[in-house]
Design a protein around this motif. Structure first.
Motif, PDB file in Angstrom:
ATOM      1  N   GLY A   1       0.812  -1.206   0.000  1.00  0.00           N
ATOM      2  CA  GLY A   1       0.000   0.000   0.000  1.00  0.00           C
ATOM      3  C   GLY A   1       0.848   1.259   0.000  1.00  0.00           C
ATOM      4  N   LEU A   2       0.342   2.296  -0.662  1.00  0.00           N
ATOM      5  CA  LEU A   2       1.089   3.550  -0.732  1.00  0.00           C
ATOM      6  C   LEU A   2       1.280   4.156   0.646  1.00  0.00           C
ATOM      7  N   PHE A   3       0.270   4.066   1.491  1.00  0.00           N
ATOM      8  CA  PHE A   3       0.350   4.645   2.832  1.00  0.00           C
ATOM      9  C   PHE A   3       0.284   3.556   3.904  1.00  0.00           C
ATOM     10  N   SER A   4       0.681   2.340   3.535  1.00  0.00           N
ATOM     11  CA  SER A   4       0.623   1.217   4.473  1.00  0.00           C
ATOM     12  C   SER A   4       1.944   0.459   4.434  1.00  0.00           C
ATOM     13  N   ALA A   5       2.322  -0.112   5.580  1.00  0.00           N
ATOM     14  CA  ALA A   5       3.549  -0.899   5.669  1.00  0.00           C
ATOM     15  C   ALA A   5       3.300  -2.368   5.332  1.00  0.00           C
ATOM     16  N   TYR A   6       2.044  -2.736   5.050  1.00  0.00           N
ATOM     17  CA  TYR A   6       1.693  -4.122   4.770  1.00  0.00           C
ATOM     18  C   TYR A   6       2.152  -4.499   3.365  1.00  0.00           C
ATOM     19  N   GLU A   7       2.878  -5.626   3.260  1.00  0.00           N
ATOM     20  CA  GLU A   7       3.420  -6.060   1.981  1.00  0.00           C
ATOM     21  C   GLU A   7       3.121  -7.543   1.745  1.00  0.00           C
ATOM     22  N   THR A   8       2.886  -7.908   0.501  1.00  0.00           N
ATOM     23  CA  THR A   8       2.714  -9.308   0.123  1.00  0.00           C
ATOM     24  C   THR A   8       3.520  -9.583  -1.145  1.00  0.00           C
ATOM     25  N   ALA A   9       3.950 -10.821  -1.293  1.00  0.00           N
ATOM     26  CA  ALA A   9       4.682 -11.232  -2.490  1.00  0.00           C
ATOM     27  C   ALA A   9       4.521 -12.734  -2.666  1.00  0.00           C
ATOM     28  N   SER A  10       4.485 -13.179  -3.904  1.00  0.00           N
ATOM     29  CA  SER A  10       4.376 -14.612  -4.174  1.00  0.00           C
ATOM     30  C   SER A  10       5.011 -14.921  -5.523  1.00  0.00           C
ATOM     31  N   SER A  11       5.437 -16.160  -5.684  1.00  0.00           N
ATOM     32  CA  SER A  11       6.003 -16.601  -6.953  1.00  0.00           C
ATOM     33  C   SER A  11       5.674 -18.069  -7.165  1.00  0.00           C
ATOM     34  N   GLU A  12       5.673 -18.490  -8.414  1.00  0.00           N
ATOM     35  CA  GLU A  12       5.378 -19.881  -8.745  1.00  0.00           C
ATOM     36  C   GLU A  12       6.223 -20.305  -9.944  1.00  0.00           C
ATOM     37  N   LYS A  13       6.748 -21.514  -9.879  1.00  0.00           N
ATOM     38  CA  LYS A  13       7.538 -22.071 -10.971  1.00  0.00           C
ATOM     39  C   LYS A  13       7.125 -23.519 -11.201  1.00  0.00           C
TER      40      LYS A  13
ATOM     41  N   VAL B   1       9.151 -36.474 -13.852  1.00  0.00           N
ATOM     42  CA  VAL B   1       8.994 -35.793 -12.571  1.00  0.00           C
ATOM     43  C   VAL B   1       8.411 -34.408 -12.831  1.00  0.00           C
ATOM     44  N   TYR B   2       7.261 -34.128 -12.224  1.00  0.00           N
ATOM     45  CA  TYR B   2       6.595 -32.827 -12.358  1.00  0.00           C
ATOM     46  C   TYR B   2       6.797 -32.046 -11.071  1.00  0.00           C
ATOM     47  N   LEU B   3       7.293 -30.826 -11.185  1.00  0.00           N
ATOM     48  CA  LEU B   3       7.572 -30.008 -10.014  1.00  0.00           C
ATOM     49  C   LEU B   3       6.761 -28.720 -10.030  1.00  0.00           C
ATOM     50  N   ASN B   4       6.332 -28.309  -8.856  1.00  0.00           N
ATOM     51  CA  ASN B   4       5.694 -27.011  -8.663  1.00  0.00           C
ATOM     52  C   ASN B   4       6.288 -26.400  -7.404  1.00  0.00           C
ATOM     53  N   ARG B   5       6.927 -25.258  -7.552  1.00  0.00           N
ATOM     54  CA  ARG B   5       7.521 -24.577  -6.402  1.00  0.00           C
ATOM     55  C   ARG B   5       6.878 -23.206  -6.248  1.00  0.00           C
ATOM     56  N   ASN B   6       6.410 -22.917  -5.040  1.00  0.00           N
ATOM     57  CA  ASN B   6       5.797 -21.616  -4.803  1.00  0.00           C
ATOM     58  C   ASN B   6       6.286 -21.021  -3.501  1.00  0.00           C
ATOM     59  N   THR B   7       6.382 -19.719  -3.482  1.00  0.00           N
ATOM     60  CA  THR B   7       6.773 -18.982  -2.280  1.00  0.00           C
ATOM     61  C   THR B   7       5.700 -17.954  -1.958  1.00  0.00           C
ATOM     62  N   ASN B   8       5.503 -17.711  -0.688  1.00  0.00           N
ATOM     63  CA  ASN B   8       4.514 -16.727  -0.244  1.00  0.00           C
ATOM     64  C   ASN B   8       5.085 -15.904   0.904  1.00  0.00           C
ATOM     65  N   TYR B   9       4.931 -14.605   0.795  1.00  0.00           N
ATOM     66  CA  TYR B   9       5.411 -13.697   1.845  1.00  0.00           C
ATOM     67  C   TYR B   9       4.301 -12.725   2.213  1.00  0.00           C
ATOM     68  N   GLU B  10       4.159 -12.509   3.508  1.00  0.00           N
ATOM     69  CA  GLU B  10       3.213 -11.525   4.026  1.00  0.00           C
ATOM     70  C   GLU B  10       3.853 -10.894   5.258  1.00  0.00           C
TER      71      GLU B  10
ATOM     72  N   ASN C   1       7.610 -23.698  -0.752  1.00  0.00           N
ATOM     73  CA  ASN C   1       7.081 -25.056  -0.866  1.00  0.00           C
ATOM     74  C   ASN C   1       7.413 -25.668  -2.222  1.00  0.00           C
ATOM     75  N   LEU C   2       7.930 -26.892  -2.181  1.00  0.00           N
ATOM     76  CA  LEU C   2       8.208 -27.645  -3.400  1.00  0.00           C
ATOM     77  C   LEU C   2       7.341 -28.900  -3.402  1.00  0.00           C
ATOM     78  N   PHE C   3       6.558 -29.079  -4.456  1.00  0.00           N
ATOM     79  CA  PHE C   3       5.705 -30.253  -4.606  1.00  0.00           C
ATOM     80  C   PHE C   3       6.124 -31.005  -5.872  1.00  0.00           C
ATOM     81  N   GLY C   4       6.140 -32.336  -5.791  1.00  0.00           N
ATOM     82  CA  GLY C   4       6.554 -33.126  -6.936  1.00  0.00           C
ATOM     83  C   GLY C   4       5.684 -34.356  -7.140  1.00  0.00           C
TER      84      GLY C   4
END
Length: 274
Positions: A78-90, A106-115, A145-148
């Protein structure tokens, strides 16, 4: 002048190769349980190429091809907030084969989450220094998290595995990493390894990374007994298999070794290679 420049490039290349070689030889073997150390077989991993996945080759197994590997990410604050989120997926898939003709996809799914909440505080700039007052970072959630999924021609069953890493609730907090591999009937626990067999003095790679407390690899435990282990680099890749294993077990855990080596190896700055 041109001869001197060519001589410089040649000398620089030789020095660089020697430096990388010294780093590789300087990295020690990770610690494994005494039972696996006494009743297991150890195989050095040969790495070749790059691209979406390194072509790992160990024991009678090797990675032949890969698809995907692109990372998608998003973040917001947020512009006037300190709250942040981020995520990624591969997403990534690769073929794993043996010299006997066994194959697995082998099928892989890796995701990250930040709050989290990021307070910058009050910054005071001086002529020779900068002082920050009241700034802090509170992590509400930070997970990796890594899932396979392993589909193999050895049996009609499908194997699944997961490795989940949850970071502490405070900046710099302790990390909890858990994992498992299962076909619905058998369950093999995956434990992280953070130490060497013989720590001794810090090696060249430890000095480059800056700490000895970083992920060295994983050990696989079934019903209280080790069935295998893998060291994930960054320069020394090694696989261990228990002599008690049947060929199917070795092939399945070997395919998951390739996934873990690719996803959890470190570069020389101590960051995970994605």
């Amino acid at each position: 002048m041109k001869l001197s420049f060519k001589l410089f490039l040649t000398c620089f290349t030789i020095v660089l190769l020697f430096f990388e070689s010294s780093l590789a030889s300087g990295q020690k073997l990770m610690a494994v349980s005494e039972e696996l150390h006494q009743n297991g077989e150890k195989f050095d991993v040969v790495t070749k190429g790059g691209g979406r996945i390194v072509k790992y080759h160990f024991n009678s197994y090797r990675v032949t091809s890969a698809k995907g590997g692109w990372i998608k990410g998003k973040s917001s604050s947020g512009l006037f907030s300190a709250y942040e989120t981020a995520s990624s997926e591969k997403k990534l898939s690769f073929e794993f084969v043996s010299d006997k003709g066994d194959t697995a996809i082998v099928y892989l799914n890796r995701n990250t989450n930040y709050e989290g909440i990021n307070k910058k505080g009050l910054t005071i700039y001086g002529e020779n220094s900068t002082l920050n007052l009241g700034g802090y970072q509170e992590i509400l959630e930070n997970s990796d998290n890594l899932f396979g999924i392993i589909e193999t021609n050895l049996a009609d069953s499908t194997w699944n595995f997961a490795v989940s890493e949850k970071f502490g609730s405070r900046h710099g907090g302790q990390t909890a990493l858990v994992g498992w591999l299962t076909d619905g009937q058998r369950k093999i626990d995956i434990y992280p390894v953070y130490h060497y067999q013989n720590p001794g003095k810090k090696s060249a790679i430890d000095l480059m990374v800056g700490s000895q407390i970083w992920l060295k690899g994983f050990e696989f435990i079934e019903n209280g007994s080790p069935v295998g282990a893998v060291q994930v680099g960054p320069f020394k890749f090694v696989a261990w298999f228990s002599k008690k294993n049947d060929p199917t077990t070795n092939f399945v855990i070997g395919s998951s070794f390739a996934a873990l080596m690719h996803e959890y190896q470190l570069n020389i700055h101590g960051e995970t290679v994605d």
